[in-house]
Design a protein around this motif. Structure first.
Motif, PDB file in Angstrom:
ATOM      1  N   CYS A 163      47.368  16.189  55.894  1.00 59.24           N
ATOM      2  CA  CYS A 163      47.363  14.795  55.463  1.00 59.24           C
ATOM      3  C   CYS A 163      47.480  13.865  56.663  1.00 59.24           C
ATOM      4  CB  CYS A 163      48.519  14.552  54.504  1.00 59.24           C
ATOM      5  SG  CYS A 163      48.692  12.835  53.962  1.00 59.24           S
ATOM      6  N   PHE A 164      46.718  12.772  56.609  1.00 59.02           N
ATOM      7  CA  PHE A 164      46.804  11.683  57.583  1.00 59.02           C
ATOM      8  C   PHE A 164      47.339  10.452  56.848  1.00 59.02           C
ATOM      9  CE2 PHE A 164      43.011  14.252  58.508  1.00 59.02           C
ATOM     10  CZ  PHE A 164      43.377  14.804  59.728  1.00 59.02           C
ATOM     11  N   VAL A 165      48.542  10.029  57.190  1.00 59.23           N
ATOM     12  CA  VAL A 165      49.151   8.846  56.577  1.00 59.23           C
ATOM     13  C   VAL A 165      48.849   7.653  57.478  1.00 59.23           C
ATOM     14  CG1 VAL A 165      51.306   7.754  55.862  1.00 59.23           C
ATOM     15  CG2 VAL A 165      50.949  10.197  55.448  1.00 59.23           C
ATOM     16  N   GLY A 166      48.210   6.623  56.926  1.00 58.58           N
ATOM     17  CA  GLY A 166      47.637   5.565  57.754  1.00 58.58           C
ATOM     18  C   GLY A 166      48.525   4.385  58.035  1.00 58.58           C
ATOM     19  N   ILE A 174      50.968  10.218  65.501  1.00 59.15           N
ATOM     20  CA  ILE A 174      52.428  10.291  65.422  1.00 59.15           C
ATOM     21  C   ILE A 174      52.814  11.605  64.759  1.00 59.15           C
ATOM     22  CG2 ILE A 174      54.500   9.206  64.499  1.00 59.15           C
ATOM     23  CD1 ILE A 174      53.014   7.607  66.716  1.00 59.15           C
ATOM     24  N   ILE A 175      53.596  12.411  65.480  1.00 60.41           N
ATOM     25  CA  ILE A 175      53.960  13.736  64.972  1.00 60.41           C
ATOM     26  C   ILE A 175      55.382  13.776  64.402  1.00 60.41           C
ATOM     27  CG2 ILE A 175      52.361  14.833  66.582  1.00 60.41           C
ATOM     28  CD1 ILE A 175      54.821  15.703  68.235  1.00 60.41           C
ATOM     29  N   ASP A 310      58.781  16.109  61.494  1.00 60.59           N
ATOM     30  CA  ASP A 310      58.807  16.773  62.795  1.00 60.59           C
ATOM     31  C   ASP A 310      57.702  17.834  62.826  1.00 60.59           C
ATOM     32  OD1 ASP A 310      59.543  17.422  65.346  1.00 60.59           O
ATOM     33  OD2 ASP A 310      61.261  18.650  64.774  1.00 60.59           O
ATOM     34  N   THR A 311      56.475  17.366  62.987  1.00 55.89           N
ATOM     35  CA  THR A 311      55.319  18.260  63.039  1.00 55.89           C
ATOM     36  C   THR A 311      55.152  18.776  64.461  1.00 55.89           C
ATOM     37  OG1 THR A 311      54.251  16.994  61.276  1.00 55.89           O
ATOM     38  CG2 THR A 311      52.841  18.449  62.571  1.00 55.89           C
ATOM     39  N   ALA A 312      54.952  20.071  64.593  1.00 56.78           N
ATOM     40  CA  ALA A 312      54.815  20.671  65.922  1.00 56.78           C
ATOM     41  C   ALA A 312      53.614  20.093  66.658  1.00 56.78           C
ATOM     42  CB  ALA A 312      54.664  22.186  65.795  1.00 56.78           C
ATOM     43  N   ALA A 313      53.785  19.837  67.947  1.00 57.89           N
ATOM     44  CA  ALA A 313      52.723  19.219  68.732  1.00 57.89           C
ATOM     45  C   ALA A 313      51.464  20.072  68.788  1.00 57.89           C
ATOM     46  CB  ALA A 313      53.226  18.936  70.151  1.00 57.89           C
ATOM     47  N   ASP A 314      51.624  21.393  68.614  1.00 59.28           N
ATOM     48  CA  ASP A 314      50.464  22.277  68.665  1.00 59.28           C
ATOM     49  C   ASP A 314      49.968  22.677  67.275  1.00 59.28           C
ATOM     50  OD1 ASP A 314      52.576  23.879  67.946  1.00 59.28           O
ATOM     51  OD2 ASP A 314      52.202  25.435  69.449  1.00 59.28           O
ATOM     52  N   ALA A 315      50.438  21.992  66.230  1.00 58.03           N
ATOM     53  CA  ALA A 315      49.980  22.295  64.869  1.00 58.03           C
ATOM     54  C   ALA A 315      48.505  21.935  64.716  1.00 58.03           C
ATOM     55  CB  ALA A 315      50.818  21.524  63.849  1.00 58.03           C
ATOM     56  N   ALA A 316      47.832  22.642  63.837  1.00 59.92           N
ATOM     57  CA  ALA A 316      46.389  22.427  63.643  1.00 59.92           C
ATOM     58  C   ALA A 316      46.090  20.996  63.206  1.00 59.92           C
ATOM     59  CB  ALA A 316      45.861  23.421  62.612  1.00 59.92           C
ATOM     60  N   ILE A 317      46.948  20.407  62.370  1.00 59.20           N
ATOM     61  CA  ILE A 317      46.690  19.047  61.889  1.00 59.20           C
ATOM     62  C   ILE A 317      46.800  18.042  63.032  1.00 59.20           C
ATOM     63  CG2 ILE A 317      49.093  18.594  61.213  1.00 59.20           C
ATOM     64  CD1 ILE A 317      45.923  17.461  59.316  1.00 59.20           C
ATOM     65  N   VAL A 318      47.668  18.328  64.016  1.00 62.27           N
ATOM     66  CA  VAL A 318      47.816  17.446  65.171  1.00 62.27           C
ATOM     67  C   VAL A 318      46.580  17.548  66.061  1.00 62.27           C
ATOM     68  CG1 VAL A 318      49.182  16.940  67.232  1.00 62.27           C
ATOM     69  CG2 VAL A 318      50.325  17.601  65.096  1.00 62.27           C
ATOM     70  N   THR A 319      46.130  18.757  66.308  1.00 64.17           N
ATOM     71  CA  THR A 319      44.926  18.959  67.123  1.00 64.17           C
ATOM     72  C   THR A 319      43.735  18.263  66.493  1.00 64.17           C
ATOM     73  OG1 THR A 319      45.764  21.086  67.909  1.00 64.17           O
ATOM     74  CG2 THR A 319      43.403  20.700  68.116  1.00 64.17           C
ATOM     75  N   LEU A 320      43.583  18.411  65.172  1.00 66.74           N
ATOM     76  CA  LEU A 320      42.471  17.763  64.479  1.00 66.74           C
ATOM     77  C   LEU A 320      42.605  16.250  64.552  1.00 66.74           C
ATOM     78  CD1 LEU A 320      39.957  17.776  62.722  1.00 66.74           C
ATOM     79  CD2 LEU A 320      41.444  18.078  60.709  1.00 66.74           C
ATOM     80  N   MET A 345      57.901  17.925  49.993  1.00 65.38           N
ATOM     81  CA  MET A 345      57.684  18.081  48.564  1.00 65.38           C
ATOM     82  C   MET A 345      56.475  18.944  48.222  1.00 65.38           C
ATOM     83  SD  MET A 345      58.589  14.331  46.948  1.00 65.38           S
ATOM     84  CE  MET A 345      58.334  14.981  45.282  1.00 65.38           C
ATOM     85  N   ALA A 346      55.438  18.881  49.071  1.00 66.62           N
ATOM     86  CA  ALA A 346      54.193  19.582  48.736  1.00 66.62           C
ATOM     87  C   ALA A 346      53.749  20.571  49.803  1.00 66.62           C
ATOM     88  CB  ALA A 346      53.075  18.553  48.486  1.00 66.62           C
ATOM     89  N   ASP A 347      54.533  20.712  50.875  1.00 64.62           N
ATOM     90  CA  ASP A 347      54.226  21.668  51.943  1.00 64.62           C
ATOM     91  C   ASP A 347      52.844  21.410  52.539  1.00 64.62           C
ATOM     92  OD1 ASP A 347      54.816  23.784  53.665  1.00 64.62           O
ATOM     93  OD2 ASP A 347      53.945  25.286  52.314  1.00 64.62           O
ATOM     94  N   VAL A 348      52.536  20.123  52.733  1.00 61.91           N
ATOM     95  CA  VAL A 348      51.254  19.729  53.319  1.00 61.91           C
ATOM     96  C   VAL A 348      51.503  19.237  54.738  1.00 61.91           C
ATOM     97  CG1 VAL A 348      49.276  18.168  53.149  1.00 61.91           C
ATOM     98  CG2 VAL A 348      50.320  19.091  51.060  1.00 61.91           C
ATOM     99  N   PRO A 349      51.004  19.923  55.763  1.00 59.55           N
ATOM    100  CA  PRO A 349      51.189  19.469  57.151  1.00 59.55           C
ATOM    101  C   PRO A 349      50.655  18.040  57.318  1.00 59.55           C
ATOM    102  CG  PRO A 349      50.209  21.662  57.083  1.00 59.55           C
ATOM    103  CD  PRO A 349      50.174  21.138  55.684  1.00 59.55           C
ATOM    104  N   SER A 350      51.420  17.186  58.008  1.00 59.83           N
ATOM    105  CA  SER A 350      51.076  15.769  58.030  1.00 59.83           C
ATOM    106  C   SER A 350      51.347  15.129  59.384  1.00 59.83           C
ATOM    107  CB  SER A 350      51.879  15.018  56.958  1.00 59.83           C
ATOM    108  OG  SER A 350      51.615  15.524  55.668  1.00 59.83           O
TER     109      SER A 350
END
Length: 389
Positions: A163-166, A174-175, A310-320, A345-350
């Motif tokens: 998910c990308f929150v705008g 922002i991670i 606190d999304t990991a800097a090397d997570a796939a969603i961050v790279t994308l 709540m939904a286990d969606v990387p964001s």
């Protein structure tokens, strides 16, 4: 179609700003408008209506609905304009020198307008991966409206990929952001004439003990707690923000209300800090009040709560996100967003990434630069190309 994109964004943003969606009002007219717009393109969505029937979120899927997709998420509510000195009607879009002025232009109807403006381009592409639009309500009063929607998302057999929150970040990725837990403490004292003050129980004075302890613990957080240099304020923060009590100078006050909050860098730190303060007050302050009179004490209630992101800097969603934004940097912010709830709540990387700057949010003559909206449009265009592969 790309050449028409700026005009589509302007038109949609003007229409969205015209809806007064301050959180104490219904957002259904705006949702009706979005549904009519999407319907004209052959797209429908799922409403998630609140218990009052006056608010609704909207979940939209463009592309195949039997595959996991990527989410673009934004809220429809805005903060009040009362007491602010606007140079024009805040619910009318005004463009001057490349800036679009109006309540919500930055926070965050600009992002919603871009997403809606890009739907024709989504439809023109042969999407292999669906793009979901998650449009919520009442974010400004504690991320209220996204929660029922996320409960629906969590129950779906297919979970989104990310998910990308705008929220406004000037299109920086922002991670992480701090979590927040807010608490209201209502002190119940005993009123007496001030000439016989010792016979009463002074709610304000006992509340002062709590305020002093909050200040002491805030200093400890600033001096000794874990730090994260990616934040502008590198440690968790704690403060008293609202106090009111008393009726007259010659009456021992029988009531005092104190509101305090913690913004924590740890996922659940905010609640841990405030829970510890509540436990301390119940052990140290309340017994002393009840000793004076059994009906005295303290009532605690939660005002709002959301976890940290606190999304990991090397997570796939961050790279994308960095690929789509055309930049390789990332950061963390102090303000909260719905992104942490997508995760919890939904286990969606964001991640959070959107047009405009937080410095313009909530201010009189709020604005977003057209160049920022166009940059956001390019972000979504690259997302479309990614999902069409």
């Amino acid at each position: 179609m790309q050449n028409q994109r700026p005009d589509r964004i302007r038109k949609l943003l003007a229409d969205l700003v015209a809806f007064d969606t301050v959180s104490d009002r219904s957002n259904l007219p705006l949702i009706d408008y979005i549904e009519r717009y999407l319907g004209s393109l052959g797209v429908s969505g799922q409403r998630i209506v609140d218990d009052t029937g006056q608010k609704s979120s909207l979940w939209v899927t463009v592309g195949p609905d039997d595959k996991p997709g990527l989410v673009l998420s934004g809220h429809t509510d805005v903060v009040p304009v009362a007491g602010q000195d606007w140079s024009h009607n805040p619910f009318e879009l005004v463009e001057r020198n490349g800036r679009l002025y109006g309540r919500g232009t930055t926070d965050m109807k600009g992002f919603v307008a871009v997403c809606l403006a890009m739907v024709p381009e989504m439809l023109a592409a042969d999407l292999k991966t669906p793009i979901n639009l998650a449009i919520s309500y009442d974010e400004e009063i504690g991320c209220v409206g996204v929660r029922p929607m996320l409960r629906e998302v969590a129950r779906k057999p297919i979970k989104p990929l990310g998910c990308f929150v705008g929220e406004p970040t000037r299109m920086q990725v922002i991670i992480g952001h701090k979590g927040k837990h807010g608490v209201r403490a209502t002190f119940r004292g005993l009123a007496r004439h001030s000439s016989i003050a010792p016979d009463g129980v002074n709610a304000i004075e006992y509340a002062a003990d709590l305020i002093t302890e909050i200040r002491r613990r805030a200093a400890l957080l600033a001096a000794d707690a874990e730090r994260d240099s990616l934040y502008d304020v590198a440690h968790s923060t704690l403060l008293t923000s609202i106090v009111h009590g008393g009726a007259a100078l010659n009456i021992v006050p029988d009531s005092c209300v104190v509101e305090f909050e913690c913004r924590g860098i740890g996922i659940t730190e905010s609640r841990q800090v405030t829970d510890a303060i509540i436990a301390w007050a119940k052990a140290e302050i309340e017994p002393a009040m009840r000793k004076r009179h059994p009906d005295c004490g303290i009532d605690f209630e939660e005002i709002l709560d959301y976890p940290a992101l606190d999304t990991a800097a090397d997570a796939a969603i961050v790279t994308l996100a960095k690929q789509l934004a055309g930049r390789n940097d990332h950061a963390k912010v102090a303000f909260g967003t719905e992104a942490s709830l997508f995760v919890s709540m939904a286990d969606v990387p964001s991640v959070v990434v959107g047009p405009g700057g937080i410095a313009q949010a909530h201010t009189p003559d709020e604005f977003v630069e057209m160049s920022q909206l166009e940059a956001c449009g390019e972000f979504v265009a690259r997302l479309i190309a990614h999902c069409a592969k």
